[in-house]
Design a protein around this motif. Structure first.
Motif, PDB file in Angstrom:
ATOM      1  N   SER A   1       1.243  14.155  11.594  1.00 34.73           N
ATOM      2  CA  SER A   1       0.869  15.521  11.237  1.00 34.73           C
ATOM      3  C   SER A   1      -0.643  15.654  11.289  1.00 34.73           C
ATOM      4  O   SER A   1      -1.366  14.684  11.085  1.00 34.73           O
ATOM      5  N   PRO A   2      -1.148  16.849  11.551  1.00 30.60           N
ATOM      6  CA  PRO A   2      -2.605  17.050  11.537  1.00 30.60           C
ATOM      7  C   PRO A   2      -3.161  16.741  10.152  1.00 30.60           C
ATOM      8  O   PRO A   2      -2.453  16.855   9.156  1.00 30.60           O
ATOM      9  N   PRO A   3      -4.444  16.342  10.081  1.00 24.04           N
ATOM     10  CA  PRO A   3      -5.033  16.013   8.783  1.00 24.04           C
ATOM     11  C   PRO A   3      -4.876  17.173   7.786  1.00 24.04           C
ATOM     12  O   PRO A   3      -5.070  18.329   8.131  1.00 24.04           O
ATOM     13  N   GLY A   4      -4.529  16.806   6.550  1.00 18.37           N
ATOM     14  CA  GLY A   4      -4.349  17.798   5.496  1.00 18.37           C
ATOM     15  C   GLY A   4      -2.986  18.465   5.514  1.00 18.37           C
ATOM     16  O   GLY A   4      -2.686  19.302   4.663  1.00 18.37           O
ATOM     17  N   ARG A   5      -2.138  18.123   6.478  1.00 17.86           N
ATOM     18  CA  ARG A   5      -0.815  18.744   6.559  1.00 17.86           C
ATOM     19  C   ARG A   5       0.260  17.663   6.631  1.00 17.86           C
ATOM     20  O   ARG A   5       1.161  17.733   7.452  1.00 17.86           O
ATOM     21  N   GLU A   6       0.165  16.638   5.786  1.00 10.95           N
ATOM     22  CA  GLU A   6       1.160  15.570   5.762  1.00 10.95           C
ATOM     23  C   GLU A   6       2.477  16.098   5.212  1.00 10.95           C
ATOM     24  O   GLU A   6       2.495  16.931   4.312  1.00 10.95           O
ATOM     25  N   THR A   7       3.525  15.517   5.724  1.00 11.49           N
ATOM     26  CA  THR A   7       4.830  15.842   5.164  1.00 11.49           C
ATOM     27  C   THR A   7       5.017  15.010   3.901  1.00 11.49           C
ATOM     28  O   THR A   7       4.285  14.041   3.651  1.00 11.49           O
ATOM     29  N   ALA A   8       6.007  15.367   3.103  1.00 14.46           N
ATOM     30  CA  ALA A   8       6.280  14.636   1.858  1.00 14.46           C
ATOM     31  C   ALA A   8       6.639  13.185   2.165  1.00 14.46           C
ATOM     32  O   ALA A   8       6.231  12.269   1.456  1.00 14.46           O
ATOM     33  N   GLU A   9       7.380  12.968   3.249  1.00 19.34           N
ATOM     34  CA  GLU A   9       7.765  11.601   3.607  1.00 19.34           C
ATOM     35  C   GLU A   9       6.548  10.779   4.039  1.00 19.34           C
ATOM     36  O   GLU A   9       6.423   9.603   3.689  1.00 19.34           O
ATOM     37  N   GLU A  10       5.614  11.385   4.781  1.00 20.45           N
ATOM     38  CA  GLU A  10       4.404  10.688   5.193  1.00 20.45           C
ATOM     39  C   GLU A  10       3.525  10.354   3.989  1.00 20.45           C
ATOM     40  O   GLU A  10       2.951   9.261   3.904  1.00 20.45           O
ATOM     41  N   ARG A  11       3.395  11.264   3.024  1.00 17.97           N
ATOM     42  CA  ARG A  11       2.621  10.995   1.803  1.00 17.97           C
ATOM     43  C   ARG A  11       3.237   9.852   1.011  1.00 17.97           C
ATOM     44  O   ARG A  11       2.537   8.966   0.525  1.00 17.97           O
ATOM     45  N   ARG A  12       4.570   9.879   0.882  1.00 16.95           N
ATOM     46  CA  ARG A  12       5.253   8.823   0.148  1.00 16.95           C
ATOM     47  C   ARG A  12       5.051   7.473   0.829  1.00 16.95           C
ATOM     48  O   ARG A  12       4.755   6.467   0.173  1.00 16.95           O
ATOM     49  N   ALA A  13       5.168   7.427   2.159  1.00 17.15           N
ATOM     50  CA  ALA A  13       4.977   6.175   2.906  1.00 17.15           C
ATOM     51  C   ALA A  13       3.542   5.678   2.768  1.00 17.15           C
ATOM     52  O   ALA A  13       3.304   4.480   2.593  1.00 17.15           O
ATOM     53  N   ARG A  14       2.572   6.594   2.826  1.00 23.16           N
ATOM     54  CA  ARG A  14       1.165   6.201   2.676  1.00 23.16           C
ATOM     55  C   ARG A  14       0.898   5.655   1.278  1.00 23.16           C
ATOM     56  O   ARG A  14       0.232   4.631   1.115  1.00 23.16           O
ATOM     57  N   ARG A  15       1.435   6.312   0.250  1.00 17.28           N
ATOM     58  CA  ARG A  15       1.256   5.824  -1.131  1.00 17.28           C
ATOM     59  C   ARG A  15       1.893   4.456  -1.320  1.00 17.28           C
ATOM     60  O   ARG A  15       1.324   3.584  -1.975  1.00 17.28           O
ATOM     61  N   GLU A  16       3.081   4.245  -0.764  1.00 17.48           N
ATOM     62  CA  GLU A  16       3.741   2.936  -0.873  1.00 17.48           C
ATOM     63  C   GLU A  16       2.912   1.852  -0.185  1.00 17.48           C
ATOM     64  O   GLU A  16       2.780   0.745  -0.698  1.00 17.48           O
ATOM     65  N   PHE A  17       2.350   2.182   0.973  1.00 15.84           N
ATOM     66  CA  PHE A  17       1.505   1.220   1.681  1.00 15.84           C
ATOM     67  C   PHE A  17       0.270   0.876   0.849  1.00 15.84           C
ATOM     68  O   PHE A  17      -0.084  -0.296   0.702  1.00 15.84           O
ATOM     69  N   LEU A  18      -0.388   1.894   0.297  1.00 16.32           N
ATOM     70  CA  LEU A  18      -1.592   1.654  -0.501  1.00 16.32           C
ATOM     71  C   LEU A  18      -1.283   0.841  -1.755  1.00 16.32           C
ATOM     72  O   LEU A  18      -2.055  -0.038  -2.142  1.00 16.32           O
ATOM     73  N   ARG A  19      -0.152   1.120  -2.396  1.00 18.40           N
ATOM     74  CA  ARG A  19       0.251   0.323  -3.576  1.00 18.40           C
ATOM     75  C   ARG A  19       0.469  -1.135  -3.199  1.00 18.40           C
ATOM     76  O   ARG A  19       0.038  -2.049  -3.904  1.00 18.40           O
ATOM     77  N   ALA A  20       1.185  -1.356  -2.099  1.00 17.64           N
ATOM     78  CA  ALA A  20       1.450  -2.729  -1.653  1.00 17.64           C
ATOM     79  C   ALA A  20       0.150  -3.434  -1.281  1.00 17.64           C
ATOM     80  O   ALA A  20      -0.041  -4.613  -1.600  1.00 17.64           O
ATOM     81  N   ALA A  21      -0.771  -2.713  -0.632  1.00 20.29           N
ATOM     82  CA  ALA A  21      -2.050  -3.312  -0.246  1.00 20.29           C
ATOM     83  C   ALA A  21      -2.875  -3.660  -1.473  1.00 20.29           C
ATOM     84  O   ALA A  21      -3.527  -4.700  -1.513  1.00 20.29           O
TER      85      ALA A  21
END
Length: 195
Positions: free
Chosen positions: A16-36
């Motif tokens: 998605s274009p910057p600032g227009r993430e879908t809910a699934e993309e936000r959730r995946a990004r948060r999970e990645f950051l938590r794991a990192a």
């Protein structure tokens, strides 16, 4: 034509274009950051590949061939932890942070070092004074106890033509024990490098 489409690879999903993430993309990004953050993942300084350290020393070698120190590599997510040094005996508990640390880690480090300076240093000074006081008492008691008998026995020793006054030797025994005790305390405090 239908068979060719089935064999073809499906197109990769477009982000998605910057600032227009879908809910699934936000959730995946948060999970990645938590794991990192939880795994304390770092990036190779050469190719920026993500690396996880599970065991071993801090000398790393990436698949790209770059050699680097784990401590000097930047974390994927700014680190919030306070770390202990492995390379120093004297300053092991002084603490350190990662090169890419967050302001939270910097504040934790400042608070820790303040507590070490206000509590640890005076406690170490008090412990040192206690050791010196104990050494002084250990040296003084035999000297005081043996002093009068040493003076009284000296004329007898000369009449008998003996070489040594055992009470005078008892006076120096306290100094010997105190010196040995201080030496051993110093070796324990500074660490013994001999194997």
């Amino acid at each position: 034509a239908v068979g060719e489409q089935a064999d073809a690879e499906p197109p990769a999903p477009q982000p998605s274009p910057p600032g227009r993430e879908t809910a699934e993309e936000r959730r995946a990004r948060r999970e990645f950051l938590r794991a990192a953050r939880r795994g304390h993942w770092k990036r190779c300084p050469g190719c920026a590949a993500i690396i996880e350290k599970t065991e071993g020393c801090d000398n790393m070698r990436c698949r790209c061939g770059r050699r680097f120190s784990w401590i000097s590599a930047e974390t994927v997510v700014p680190c919030r932890k306070l770390h202990w040094r492995d390379d120093s005996d004297c300053f092991k508990y002084w603490g350190t942070t990662c090169p890419n640390c967050s302001p939270v880690a910097t504040m934790k480090l400042a608070a820790w070092r303040t507590s070490v300076a206000t509590v640890g240093v005076p406690s170490a000074i008090a412990a040192g004074a206690l050791v010196v006081g104990a050494a002084t008492v250990t040296a003084a008691v035999p000297a005081v106890v043996c002093c009068v008998p040493a003076v009284a026995y000296e004329p007898v020793r000369r009449l008998r033509r003996k070489k040594h006054n055992p009470f005078a030797q008892g006076m120096t025994l306290g100094l010997t024990v105190a010196g040995l005790g201080l030496y051993m305390c110093g070796r324990a405090a500074l660490g013994d490098d001999s194997d």
